[in-house]
Write a protein that holds these residues in place. Structure first.
Motif, short mmCIF file in Angstrom:
data_model
loop_
_atom_site.label_atom_id
_atom_site.label_comp_id
_atom_site.label_asym_id
_atom_site.label_seq_id
_atom_site.Cartn_x
_atom_site.Cartn_y
_atom_site.Cartn_z
N VAL A 64 0.86 -1.32 0.05
CA VAL A 64 0.14 -0.06 0.08
C VAL A 64 0.73 1.28 0.03
O VAL A 64 0.54 2.28 -0.57
CB VAL A 64 -0.71 0.02 1.47
N GLY A 65 1.99 1.33 0.76
CA GLY A 65 2.73 2.46 0.63
C GLY A 65 3.75 2.59 -0.49
O GLY A 65 3.65 3.59 -1.07
N ILE A 66 3.89 1.41 -1.37
CA ILE A 66 4.45 1.52 -2.65
C ILE A 66 3.52 2.31 -3.48
O ILE A 66 3.72 3.12 -4.70
CB ILE A 66 4.87 0.06 -2.97
N ALA A 67 2.25 1.72 -3.45
CA ALA A 67 1.32 2.18 -4.72
C ALA A 67 0.70 3.78 -4.20
O ALA A 67 0.76 4.47 -4.93
CB ALA A 67 0.07 1.50 -4.28
N ALA A 76 2.53 -1.08 14.82
CA ALA A 76 3.30 -0.10 14.64
C ALA A 76 4.45 -0.53 13.41
O ALA A 76 4.95 0.39 12.74
CB ALA A 76 4.37 -0.05 15.87
N ILE A 77 4.81 -1.86 13.43
CA ILE A 77 5.47 -2.18 12.36
C ILE A 77 4.98 -1.97 10.87
O ILE A 77 5.60 -1.53 10.00
CB ILE A 77 6.02 -3.57 12.38
N CYS A 78 3.72 -2.16 10.85
CA CYS A 78 2.81 -1.99 9.60
C CYS A 78 2.97 -0.68 9.19
O CYS A 78 3.20 -0.24 7.98
CB CYS A 78 1.63 -2.39 9.69
N LEU A 79 2.86 0.40 10.11
CA LEU A 79 2.89 1.75 9.72
C LEU A 79 4.25 2.19 9.44
O LEU A 79 4.32 3.20 8.20
CB LEU A 79 2.31 2.57 10.93
N VAL A 80 5.12 1.93 9.95
CA VAL A 80 6.74 2.15 9.77
C VAL A 80 6.95 1.50 8.22
O VAL A 80 7.70 2.12 7.33
CB VAL A 80 7.67 1.81 10.39
N ALA A 81 6.48 0.22 8.02
CA ALA A 81 6.88 -0.44 6.72
C ALA A 81 6.16 0.42 5.53
O ALA A 81 6.58 0.74 4.47
CB ALA A 81 6.40 -1.79 6.70
N SER A 82 4.99 0.84 5.86
CA SER A 82 4.08 1.35 4.82
C SER A 82 4.81 3.07 4.26
O SER A 82 5.05 3.26 3.53
CB SER A 82 2.67 1.70 5.40
N GLN A 83 5.19 3.53 5.53
CA GLN A 83 5.83 4.78 5.27
C GLN A 83 7.14 4.77 4.51
O GLN A 83 7.58 5.55 4.00
CB GLN A 83 5.82 5.55 6.78
N LEU A 84 7.84 3.82 4.98
CA LEU A 84 9.40 3.62 4.39
C LEU A 84 8.89 3.26 2.95
O LEU A 84 9.90 3.51 2.18
CB LEU A 84 10.14 2.42 5.31
N ALA A 85 8.19 2.41 2.52
CA ALA A 85 7.90 2.03 1.36
C ALA A 85 7.48 3.11 0.40
O ALA A 85 7.71 3.49 -0.52
CB ALA A 85 6.73 0.76 1.26
N TYR A 86 6.70 3.94 0.81
CA TYR A 86 6.22 5.21 0.55
C TYR A 86 7.38 6.15 0.12
O TYR A 86 7.54 6.49 -0.97
CB TYR A 86 5.36 6.20 1.15
#
Length: 102
Positions: free
Chosen positions: A14-17, A57-67
């Motif tokens: 989702v972050g990448i998209a 928390a890990i999901c949020l960090v992963a999403s933002q780093l991927a963004y």
């Protein structure tokens, strides 16, 4: 444990998209949605409080780093560190100089 990995990977996708399509303000909308959906899924799968909060928390960090990674890769071609090092203006700079001299 598998559901946690699936949620983290889904959050990164989702972050990448989001990084490929929208600006940074989209994270204001996407992040709470990721947190809510992750919390609901983890509650359904009977995760504990500490484990659930950690995975969210890990999901949020992963999403933002991927963004940030996706948006960096999208715009990295426009910014080249070699233009500054060799003293020569880049293609964009040369075009502007030609237009001013005409």
């Amino acid at each position: 444990m598998t559901i946690a990995v699936v949620l983290i990977v889904a959050s990164a996708l989702v972050g990448i998209a989001t990084g490929r399509v929208f600006r940074i303000w989209a994270l204001v909308v996407i992040s709470p949605l990721i947190a809510i959906v992750s919390a609901i899924v983890l509650r359904v799968y009977d995760f504990g409080m500490v484990g659930g909060v950690t995975v969210v928390a890990i999901c949020l960090v992963a999403s933002q780093l991927a963004y940030f990674a996706a948006s960096y890769l999208l715009h990295a071609r426009a910014v080249s560190p070699h233009d500054e090092v060799d003293g020569e203006p880049g293609e964009i700079g040369q075009e502007k100089i030609r237009r001013q001299q005409k």
